[in-house]
Design a protein around this motif. Structure first.
Motif: not given
Ligand code: BTN
Length: 244
Positions: A200, A202, A211-213, A227-228
């Motif tokens: 994960r 930013r 933000e995401g993976r 992203t989330d």
């Protein structure tokens, strides 16, 4: 091929760019003991006391599409990390796109600059700043927790010439592989030496922050992030913070 050595210059990247503009061949190397205006990414500066760091820039003339120029940065990072591991035993890791870290602290940075003519790459300058014999006290208090050097990690001073030779020899191998076999093996090696895929993050970019993976690095060296909110993004440039 030419090697240009400066005791003091403004920036080896700037010197190398001027030489390349005047027709310097691929492989021209500019090395400096110190820089008065060492440059980092995003307008930041790179500071190193005389004789403590390895500061150099290499002129390249790759026969590649400009959209794939990020591969040069990834390849440089792989070469530097491998040379450090082999020569010093330090557990060097790559942080996308161009930082070399050890234990979460930055040991080296890479600044790649490209010049195009029509739609083709004219030249690429790849510049490396590596903290070699920098004592911890030499880092200013604001970066002391995030910066390190080869000496600080291995508690012994190291030959900068030996490191330069190891880095250039690793670079030569990978550059040849990239030109003859394409990017697959470099990307595989990059992923092994980086720990970003699956994490994960930013990412701060020019205008936004997400933000995401991280799901992968694609064949052009672009960072793929979901992203989330579930949106799949291709990120060409930005600053990454690990969130897990
Ligand atoms: C970064 O981490 O933002 C990249 C730093 C790159 C610094 C090196 S030092 C040698 C070469 N000349 C420069 O002016 N910059 C690069």
């Amino acid at each position: 091929n030419g090697i240009v050595h400066h005791h003091l210059t403004d920036s080896t990247n700037t010197r190398a760019r001027e030489l390349a503009r005047d027709g310097a061949p691929e492989g021209t190397l500019v090395v400096a003991e110190s820089q008065s205006a060492g440059r980092g990414r995003k307008g930041r500066s790179w500071l190193a006391r005389p004789g403590e760091g390895l500061l150099f820039s290499l002129v390249l003339r790759p026969d590649m599409d400009p959209s794939r120029a990020a591969l040069i940065t990834l390849m440089t990072a792989v070469s530097v990390a491998e040379a450090l591991i082999r020569e010093t035993g330090i557990d060097a890791r790559i942080k996308w796109p161009n930082d070399i870290l050890v234990g979460g602290r930055k040991l080296a940075g890479i600044l790649t600059e490209m010049s195009m003519e029509l739609d083709a790459v004219d030249y690429v300058i790849t510049g490396l700043g590596l903290n070699v014999n920098t004592p911890t006290e030499a880092f200013s208090p604001d970066i002391r927790d995030i910066a390190t050097s080869v000496m600080a990690e291995s508690s012994a001073p190291f030959s900068r010439v030996a490191l330069l030779q190891a880095i250039l020899s690793s670079f030569e191998t990978h550059y040849h592989t990239l030109a003859t076999q394409g990017p697959e093996s470099i990307l595989t090696r990059w992923k092994e030496l980086s720990d970003i895929v699956g994490r994960r993050v930013r990412v701060s970019m020019m205008r936004e922050e997400i933000e995401g993976r991280v799901t992968d690095i694609d064949a052009d060296g672009v960072l793929l992030v979901t992203t989330d909110a579930g949106e799949a993004l291709r990120i060409l440039s930005g600053d990454v913070t690990y969130l897990d």
